[in-house]
Design an enzyme around this catalytic site. Structure first.
Site, PDB file in Angstrom:
ATOM      1  N   PRO A   1      -3.802  12.876  -5.846  1.00 17.31           N
ATOM      2  CA  PRO A   1      -3.506  11.840  -6.854  1.00 17.31           C
ATOM      3  C   PRO A   1      -4.600  11.600  -7.884  1.00 17.31           C
ATOM      4  CG  PRO A   1      -4.074  10.822  -4.762  1.00 17.31           C
ATOM      5  CD  PRO A   1      -4.064  12.310  -4.520  1.00 17.31           C
TER       6      PRO A   1
ATOM      7  N   TYR B   1       0.839  -1.201   0.000  1.00 18.83           N
ATOM      8  CA  TYR B   1       0.000   0.000   0.000  1.00 18.83           C
ATOM      9  C   TYR B   1       0.875   1.254   0.000  1.00 18.83           C
ATOM     10  CZ  TYR B   1      -4.158   2.744   1.279  1.00 18.83           C
ATOM     11  OH  TYR B   1      -5.199   3.625   1.295  1.00 18.83           O
TER      12      TYR B   1
ATOM     13  N   CYS C   1      -9.504   9.740   1.586  1.00 17.26           N
ATOM     14  CA  CYS C   1      -8.697   8.521   1.437  1.00 17.26           C
ATOM     15  C   CYS C   1      -7.259   8.847   1.071  1.00 17.26           C
ATOM     16  CB  CYS C   1      -9.306   7.620   0.372  1.00 17.26           C
ATOM     17  SG  CYS C   1     -10.815   6.849   0.931  1.00 17.26           S
ATOM     18  N   HIS C   2      -7.070   9.560  -0.012  1.00 19.87           N
ATOM     19  CA  HIS C   2      -5.705   9.811  -0.463  1.00 19.87           C
ATOM     20  C   HIS C   2      -5.465  11.282  -0.753  1.00 19.87           C
ATOM     21  CE1 HIS C   2      -6.797   5.616  -1.445  1.00 19.87           C
ATOM     22  NE2 HIS C   2      -5.698   5.381  -0.802  1.00 19.87           N
ATOM     23  N   GLY C   3      -6.336  12.137  -0.215  1.00 17.51           N
ATOM     24  CA  GLY C   3      -6.070  13.577  -0.211  1.00 17.51           C
ATOM     25  C   GLY C   3      -6.288  14.324  -1.520  1.00 17.51           C
TER      26      GLY C   3
END
Lengths: 430, 187
Positions: free
Chosen positions: B166, A295, B151-153
């Site tokens: 992303p 991950y 989650c991933h900004g």
């Protein structure tokens, strides 16, 4: 190492059976008379531990399937009912859930054992690749199993992981729709994951048979990494390896039992006790601990590489991190198997081990967290993840290929027997 | 099988062998297809293709979320400030230059006008699923006053366009139409 069989049927029934199906001979040659190198250390018991864990997972899993309902409306409740109502359900589910973690702890020790002692080198390439296939199947089985309780982490883990495929150009979206059977993760996804989660352990068992078969053709590696030269280098599997395996299985069971009875939810995530909600993503999605290093690699690629955008790049790097293992027998150019005789390799290997743990840690934090509040080192986690990802790949693609040419290994002993005698000689000489 | 050194003309047996082999391959492929295609969404899933929503109660600055094809669709009545912010962004500052609007041309640029409802610049209808890995972004958050994916900004602006993080694309706009002034059909 497969010499002449020493099995002699003693009873009349044994002889009658032997003439029709020599399965007893096969078992005798595999698990009793099979010669094992006499210098094996405790790290060589993890194959046996893994075999035991596979059996534990299959037995507990079959029982859980008797009480579980693979329907998105009642799956969560059926797992709660296993925990609260079903006789001993709490024990069986905790054994199964923690069993998955124990399975991965054992397989990581087993893999790193192979990496250090060069167990992937000729003639064990096929043996090693079969192991990589088992590892892949284990990951698929673990992922799908984690979806079944239909909690928040189940649902969003399934969403994020199936979305990996959308990174592929053109074919990505149709593949994802095919995998989840709809426009979003839903009942169709849960049903097929349950079906496949039941299937995969038996596929694993099948590949394990091939893995053990390949092992028995080429023979076990050993801590010295040199070939067995004569009978003096070996001892029979039973009682020597059997009793050692049993002892370490018992020790491993104590470790496993401690988690099951005292910390059953330590390795899980509390959000998975909230029922899946397609309208609300948990604030911080993390996979199970055994996927964290990969991950971290996925998230480390947040930049475009030429025509490859960051999303596809991350997915390729993550799958590449596993695929590279399959090519390891040809990437390591050194003729010496065991790390004991390779001074530079040893340093690179231990760095690789520490780096893998660090990647696991990086996978568990947010990408913009500051890890070290020290001037000069106060970078965001994603920067460290990039460095760590670089070393992960450099180890396989640069260090191992080059070391074989520039490293001067220490002299190898003539035989396993000689090495053992030399070790005990100074004390016995006095 | 009498073999000679000189290559002979193909015999009837060769022909039969190859023809049977070719039929076999086609047969196996035809038999495999149902077992692959059964995994795709069936007609009953695909039929859930449209929903009708009454938006008369959505005041400026408010938003409602409805489910369409199992995914949340947000309908936001944007404030004047949000619309102005969306219009003020220069196109070259955008990570994804395309509108991603199913109701507009595929090559339409990502100007605020191409993202908002035709003739109703305050109404924004879009699928609230992050284009990175499918999480649900949070409303009215992030440094651009639009949406933020926890989650991933990934950060989206008041037009739902990707601005940092992303995610590769702007939040997609589903096909929809106004049935009346206050009623829309998605899908």
């Amino acid at each position: 190492m497969s010499g002449h069989s020493t099995y002699v049927p003693r009873t009349a029934l044994g002889k009658w059976f032997e003439a029709r199906l020599p399965v007893v001979r096969l078992l005798h040659d595999t698990a009793v008379s099979y010669p094992t190198p006499r210098n094996l250390n405790a790290l060589w018991t993890f194959g046996g531990i893994l075999a035991m864990m596979l059996v534990v997972q299959i037995v507990t899993g079959i029982v859980l399937a008797m009480h579980y309902a693979a329907d998105s409306r009642i799956a969560f409740q059926s797992v709660e009912s296993i925990m609260r109502d079903v006789n001993w359900g709490w024990l069986i589910r905790y054994l199964h859930a923690n069993g998955a973690s124990m399975f991965f702890i054992a397989v990581y020790i087993h893999i790193f054992r192979g990496l250090y002692y060069g167990s992937y080198k000729p003639p064990r390439e096929i043996l090693w690749i079969l192991g990589v296939i088992i590892y892949l199947l284990m990951m698929a089985a673990a992922f799908m199993g984690y979806v079944l309780p239909w909690g928040q982490m189940s649902f969003w883990g399934a969403t994020v992981i199936t979305n990996f495929f959308t990174a592929l150009p053109i074919v990505g979206q149709p593949i994802q729709t095919l995998l989840i059977g709809g426009f979003s993760v839903d009942n169709a996804t849960l049903n097929r994951f349950f079906s496949l989660h039941y299937l995969l352990p038996f596929l694993i068992a099948g590949v394990v048979v091939l893995h053990v078969w390949a092992l028995h053709v080429v023979g076990q590696n050993n801590p010295l990494g040199i070939d067995v030269k004569s009978e003096k280098d070996t001892v029979p599997f039973t009682p020597y390896a059997t009793s050692k395996d049993v002892m370490w299985i018992v020790l491993f069971m104590i470790f496993y039992g401690w988690f099951v009875f005292y910390q059953p939810n330590f390795l899980g995530h509390p959000d998975n006790y909230i029922e899946a909600n397609p309208l609300s993503t948990p604030a911080h999605i993390v996979p199970e601990w055994y996927f964290l290093p990969f991950y971290a690699i996925l998230r480390a690629i947040d930049f475009n590489i030429g025509p490859i955008d960051s999303k596809l790049g991350g997915v390729l790097a993550m799958f590449g991190a596993i695929a590279v293992l399959a090519f390891l027998p040809w990437l390591d150019t050194s003729k010496v198997r065991s790390g004991r005789f390779r001074p530079i390799f040893k340093v690179a290997f231990w760095l690789f081990g520490v780096n893998a743990l660090f990647l696991g840690y990086l996978g568990s934090v947010k990408t913009d967290d500051i890890l070290f509040h020290v001037p000069g080192l106060d970078y965001q986690a994603v920067v460290w993840a990039k460095l760590s990802t670089f070393y992960y790949f450099a180890y396989f693609l640069v260090i191992l290929p080059v070391l074989g040419y520039i490293e001067k290994p220490k002299p190898l002993p003539v035989s396993i027997n000689d090495a053992i005698l030399a070790k005990s000689a100074p004390s016995s000489a006095h | 099988m009498a073999e000679s050194d000189t290559p002979a003309e193909p015999t009837r047996r060769d022909f039969l062998l190859h023809a049977a082999g070719a039929f076999g391959v086609v047969g196996v492929a035809a038999a495999a297809w149902p077992f692959i295609d059964q995994m795709n969404p069936d007609a009953s899933t695909r039929a859930l293709a449209s929903v009708e929503v009454d938006i008369s109660g959505v005041q400026p600055g408010q938003a409602i979320t409805v489910m369409w094809r199992g995914k949340p669709v947000v309908i936001r009545n944007r404030t004047e400030k949000e619309v102005e912010e969306g219009k003020a962004v220069k196109l070259e500052e955008l990570k994804d230059p395309l509108a991603r609007n199913a109701n507009a041309d595929a090559s339409a640029d990502a100007s605020d006008a191409n993202r908002a409802a035709a003739g109703k610049e305050n109404i924004l209808v879009m699928t609230k699923v992050c284009t990175h890995l499918g999480c649900i972004p949070l409303d009215e958050s992030g440094e651009f006053g639009g949406w933020f994916c926890p989650c991933h900004g990934s950060v989206y602006d008041t037009s739902g366009r990707i601005r940092s993080g992303p995610a590769p694309e702007n939040l997609p706009i589903p096909p929809y139409a106004f049935l009346t002034d206050t009623k829309i059909r998605i899908g």
